[in-house]
Enzyme design. Sequence first.
Site: not given
Length: 480
Positions: A33, A74, A221, A279
């Site tokens: 990845r 963010r 995803k 994850t």
Amino acid sequence: MDRHIKIIATLGPGTETYEAVKELVESGAKIFRLNFSHGGREFFAKMVDIIRRLEKETGLTLTILQDLSGPKIRTCDVGLPPFEVSKGGEVLLGTSDKFEKVEEPFICLDIPEMYEGVKEGDPVALGDGVIRFKVIKIEEEHLIRLEATNSGLCPPRKGITFPGMTTPLAPLTEKDKADLAIGMQLGVDVVAMSFVQKPEDICNLRAEMIQYGRRVPIIAKLERIAALERLKEILEEADGIMVARGDLGLELDLAELPVAQKRIINACNNAGKPVIVATQMLLSMVNSPMATRAETTDVANAILDGADCVMLSEETAIGRYPGETVRFMRKISYEIEAYMFEPGRLEIDRGGERDNPSTFLAYAAAMLAGKTNAKAIVCHSTSGATTRLLSSCRPKQSIYALSSDHTVRHFTNLSWGVIPAEPLVVIDDHQERAEVFVRQSPVFEEGDIVIVTAGQPEKGKSVTQTNVVKLYEKLSKEAS
């Protein structure tokens, strides 16, 4: 014996040399990845060159997965130092123009669209969910009052999420488009799209690819509740799925995450599409040569749930023990697969609805391989579709997937139990190609039983669905 589960290793500063990547390959990683949230073109070009070099040297199919960043939501820096917030404490969340008008603790989010649809009682999570809030009042446009549901530190420039809310930002950003151009030029094999919320998102990415003359498989995803609600539609459009548990764990109550993982994996298995679990799988191995018992069990359960791939992120990108981590993950797979294939343990009943010839024949081939204790299944599949159906049946035998298409071979590498291989294209007959592969491959010995599946095109046609299942015995050269 080859392990059936596929290990994905993320490359980064800890694995940016030829020697480091070679160790990952030797340890069991076959998919790499490239996280486009970090790093630039020079780094990615270097990694692609190393992977392609190792592919030639080892003769293995090594797949390059480009992971697009998606919209990064963010908080911004308005010059305030990090501040503590206690459970029950109140803070204001607003755009930077509101900052000078308030004297209370303030978190800046300079994305006006994110305030649309926010209402009292909605949850908000800051910094990977370290601190969670609920909205207690809409003060005015682009300014809301939050109450902390736990205590912690609020620094600037942290990720912020609104669990359960459909994000108004498109998952394909301008940065993603520029990164996709780099990926297409470098020749990546698969592209993962972050923050997918609806099937149209996949269509938009595929449309963006067209200008580069490539049709690369797309992994969706799943990180949003909105995506879970439209899983069936997304699964129809995407080529595969990633259970991205980091952001998905912020959207859901953590107690709901294991069940969500199982449901997503089951849906992918039934659709015959590869599914990746990602994850914090062996996160403690970033700094320790040993994993925890909980992490070990987590990896094992992902395999038992039906995952095709398990993915390492920080563990191999910045970790101190990347090779050890891959080897330990592979060791877990040895134990779990041995358990799965104990007599009477695993009943082959995957493959979704068996109402079309290809699906039925894949199921029959897997059953036949089990009943005859065949050495392997050899599948000639031009598109890779039959290979994926065979994989979803979870046979004990490895599936050798023959395709002359580079893209197909590298994508079937993501499917459980599949070993991609290139057939002799000088032979037109697909079944004969598969049999020649068995005769020439040193993997198979005289007397080995192999189940062969292939599509026999009718005269005048070059493409067909799989319509042949054959029990084939490798004979000695003299006999053949």
